[in-house]
Scaffold this active site. Sequence first.
Site, PDB file in Angstrom:
ATOM      1  N   GLU A 215     -55.926 -37.967 -61.069  1.00  0.00           N
ATOM      2  CA  GLU A 215     -54.635 -37.273 -61.267  1.00  0.00           C
ATOM      3  C   GLU A 215     -54.759 -35.893 -61.906  1.00  0.00           C
ATOM      4  OE1 GLU A 215     -52.003 -40.035 -63.254  1.00  0.00           O
ATOM      5  OE2 GLU A 215     -52.401 -41.598 -61.775  1.00  0.00           O
TER       6      GLU A 215
ATOM      7  N   ASN B 236     -59.133 -39.360 -57.230  1.00  0.00           N
ATOM      8  CA  ASN B 236     -58.011 -40.276 -57.013  1.00  0.00           C
ATOM      9  C   ASN B 236     -56.699 -39.646 -57.488  1.00  0.00           C
ATOM     10  OD1 ASN B 236     -57.183 -43.102 -56.375  1.00  0.00           O
ATOM     11  ND2 ASN B 236     -56.721 -43.243 -58.562  1.00  0.00           N
TER      12      ASN B 236
ATOM     13  N   HIS C 137     -48.328 -45.236 -54.505  1.00  0.00           N
ATOM     14  CA  HIS C 137     -47.193 -45.875 -55.176  1.00  0.00           C
ATOM     15  C   HIS C 137     -45.948 -45.419 -54.425  1.00  0.00           C
ATOM     16  CE1 HIS C 137     -49.674 -47.388 -58.404  1.00  0.00           C
ATOM     17  NE2 HIS C 137     -50.165 -46.180 -58.626  1.00  0.00           N
TER      18      HIS C 137
ATOM     19  N   GLU D 104     -54.097 -47.840 -54.978  1.00  0.00           N
ATOM     20  CA  GLU D 104     -53.151 -48.444 -55.942  1.00  0.00           C
ATOM     21  C   GLU D 104     -51.840 -48.812 -55.247  1.00  0.00           C
ATOM     22  OE1 GLU D 104     -52.691 -46.063 -59.512  1.00  0.00           O
ATOM     23  OE2 GLU D 104     -54.810 -45.502 -59.540  1.00  0.00           O
TER      24      GLU D 104
ATOM     25  N   ASP E  68     -48.495 -50.031 -53.963  1.00  0.00           N
ATOM     26  CA  ASP E  68     -47.337 -50.890 -54.233  1.00  0.00           C
ATOM     27  C   ASP E  68     -46.118 -50.184 -53.647  1.00  0.00           C
ATOM     28  OD1 ASP E  68     -47.065 -48.929 -56.289  1.00  0.00           O
ATOM     29  OD2 ASP E  68     -47.432 -50.353 -57.909  1.00  0.00           O
TER      30      ASP E  68
HETATM   31  O1  G3I Z   1     -53.095 -53.117 -74.677  1.00  0.00           O
HETATM   32  C1  G3I Z   1     -52.031 -52.545 -75.432  1.00  0.00           C
HETATM   33  C2  G3I Z   1     -51.571 -53.486 -76.477  1.00  0.00           C
HETATM   34  O2  G3I Z   1     -52.595 -53.691 -77.398  1.00  0.00           O
HETATM   35  C3  G3I Z   1     -50.331 -52.910 -77.139  1.00  0.00           C
HETATM   36  O3  G3I Z   1     -49.841 -53.791 -78.100  1.00  0.00           O
HETATM   37  C4  G3I Z   1     -49.272 -52.606 -76.117  1.00  0.00           C
HETATM   38  C5  G3I Z   1     -48.020 -51.980 -76.734  1.00  0.00           C
HETATM   39  O4  G3I Z   1     -47.552 -50.896 -75.968  1.00  0.00           O
HETATM   40  O5  G3I Z   1     -49.797 -51.710 -75.188  1.00  0.00           O
HETATM   41  C6  G3I Z   1     -50.911 -52.219 -74.482  1.00  0.00           C
HETATM   42  O6  G3I Z   1     -51.373 -51.223 -73.631  1.00  0.00           O
HETATM   43  C7  G3I Z   1     -50.602 -50.976 -72.475  1.00  0.00           C
HETATM   44  C8  G3I Z   1     -51.518 -51.148 -71.283  1.00  0.00           C
HETATM   45  O7  G3I Z   1     -50.867 -50.769 -70.100  1.00  0.00           O
HETATM   46  C9  G3I Z   1     -52.033 -52.577 -71.123  1.00  0.00           C
HETATM   47  O8  G3I Z   1     -50.943 -53.438 -70.855  1.00  0.00           O
HETATM   48  C10 G3I Z   1     -50.078 -49.570 -72.529  1.00  0.00           C
HETATM   49  O9  G3I Z   1     -49.092 -49.474 -73.541  1.00  0.00           O
HETATM   50  C11 G3I Z   1     -49.470 -49.172 -71.220  1.00  0.00           C
HETATM   51  O10 G3I Z   1     -49.143 -47.787 -71.253  1.00  0.00           O
HETATM   52  C12 G3I Z   1     -50.486 -49.404 -70.124  1.00  0.00           C
HETATM   53  O11 G3I Z   1     -49.873 -49.060 -68.888  1.00  0.00           O
HETATM   54  C13 G3I Z   1     -50.785 -48.820 -67.838  1.00  0.00           C
HETATM   55  C14 G3I Z   1     -50.626 -47.397 -67.356  1.00  0.00           C
HETATM   56  O12 G3I Z   1     -51.485 -47.176 -66.234  1.00  0.00           O
HETATM   57  C15 G3I Z   1     -50.943 -46.393 -68.436  1.00  0.00           C
HETATM   58  O13 G3I Z   1     -50.735 -45.101 -68.008  1.00  0.00           O
HETATM   59  C16 G3I Z   1     -50.486 -49.788 -66.717  1.00  0.00           C
HETATM   60  O14 G3I Z   1     -50.809 -51.124 -67.141  1.00  0.00           O
HETATM   61  C17 G3I Z   1     -51.317 -49.445 -65.488  1.00  0.00           C
HETATM   62  O15 G3I Z   1     -50.860 -50.205 -64.377  1.00  0.00           O
HETATM   63  C18 G3I Z   1     -51.138 -47.975 -65.140  1.00  0.00           C
HETATM   64  O16 G3I Z   1     -51.966 -47.686 -64.051  1.00  0.00           O
HETATM   65  C19 G3I Z   1     -51.906 -46.353 -63.559  1.00  0.00           C
HETATM   66  C20 G3I Z   1     -53.289 -46.010 -63.042  1.00  0.00           C
HETATM   67  O17 G3I Z   1     -54.244 -46.205 -64.053  1.00  0.00           O
HETATM   68  C21 G3I Z   1     -53.339 -44.577 -62.518  1.00  0.00           C
HETATM   69  N1  G3I Z   1     -52.295 -44.339 -61.535  1.00  0.00           N
HETATM   70  C22 G3I Z   1     -50.957 -44.717 -61.936  1.00  0.00           C
HETATM   71  C23 G3I Z   1     -50.910 -46.169 -62.408  1.00  0.00           C
HETATM   72  C24 G3I Z   1     -49.491 -46.586 -62.759  1.00  0.00           C
HETATM   73  O18 G3I Z   1     -48.991 -45.864 -63.842  1.00  0.00           O
END
Ligand code: G3I
Length: 300
Positions: free
Chosen positions: A127, A169, A205, A232, A234
């Site tokens: 990105e 990517n 997406h 990715e 969806d």
């Molecule tokens: O693991 C922590 C946890 O310890 C904490 O208590 C909790 C509270 O917010 O957060 C947890 O982390 C979260 C993590 O996902 C795991 O669940 C983050 O807040 C959350 O921001 C994170 O979101 C991820 C996101 O990327 C971050 O930008 C999504 O799961 C994930 O699906 C998403 O994936 C991205 C790709 O990497 C890149 N392309 C876009 C895609 C969708 O946004």
Amino acid sequence: ATTLGASAAEKGRYFGAAIAAGRLGDSTYTRLLTTEFTSVTPENEMKWDATEPQQGRFSFTNGDRILNQGLSNGSKVRGHALLWHAQQPGWAQSLSGSALRNAAINHVTQVAGHYKGKIYAWDVVNEAFADGGSGGRRDSNLQRTGNDWIEAAFRAARAADPAAKLCYNDYNTDGINAKSTGIYTMVRDFKARGVPIDCVGFQSHLGTGIDSSYQANLQRFADLGVDVQITELDVQQGGNQANIYATVTRACLAVARCTGITVWGIRDSDSWRDDNPLLFDGGGNKKAAYTSVLNALNAG
Ligand code: G3I
């Protein structure tokens, strides 16, 4: 064939899913994973904040769980993502200039080195291009270290793991548009100058429609001499969900260098989105979108 992975394999491709280490204890989840999918991508576990929470102190426990889940099932593992403007550890967010550049390259070297020989393809840089009509780079702390940060990352990744395919990517690259053309121009330049790049990931997406140039966009990148992958996928639930999934599947099958498709999660309840964008419902049942993908993989 009767599963996504086996049907894709008959067409010389993989069919993968993004997975989360925290869900591997869920038996429905792991049953679907091991039955249907032939590639895994860690949804978060190999990102910078997860793998280097303190500078120079690496943490691979959860990344290794994803890796071992994939390898034990005979699946490919896509590494995601070595460098990204988001999900950086706090210490990296507070760096700039040569200190950040050196830390970023060391991160690439250490993480790609830890997984050397095990990863099918790495998202080396994720990105880095701006949305909208500029076709230029996204502003970020990494970009402010100099425009050559992307090629420096790819060279470091190649040195650390010569066997892994190295990918760029991005999202909003679902057709021929200013952003995808900016990336296209970078890849063309990298190929011309011998910067090591092997593949481009199209996150995909998607909402309720799909650009009519989706396949043509994949093809123009393939024509540069790189593999392309849907990384990715969806799709917003609605009247068109099953059709859009089929369109993406057919596009990949129509492009010889499209080596596989990854959906960004297994069940709707596993998704980062709240619009039920995946192939299985919250109960793990196959949706119409699943059947649509399976039929597209088995057609022809
Ligand atoms: O693991 C922590 C946890 O310890 C904490 O208590 C909790 C509270 O917010 O957060 C947890 O982390 C979260 C993590 O996902 C795991 O669940 C983050 O807040 C959350 O921001 C994170 O979101 C991820 C996101 O990327 C971050 O930008 C999504 O799961 C994930 O699906 C998403 O994936 C991205 C790709 O990497 C890149 N392309 C876009 C895609 C969708 O946004």
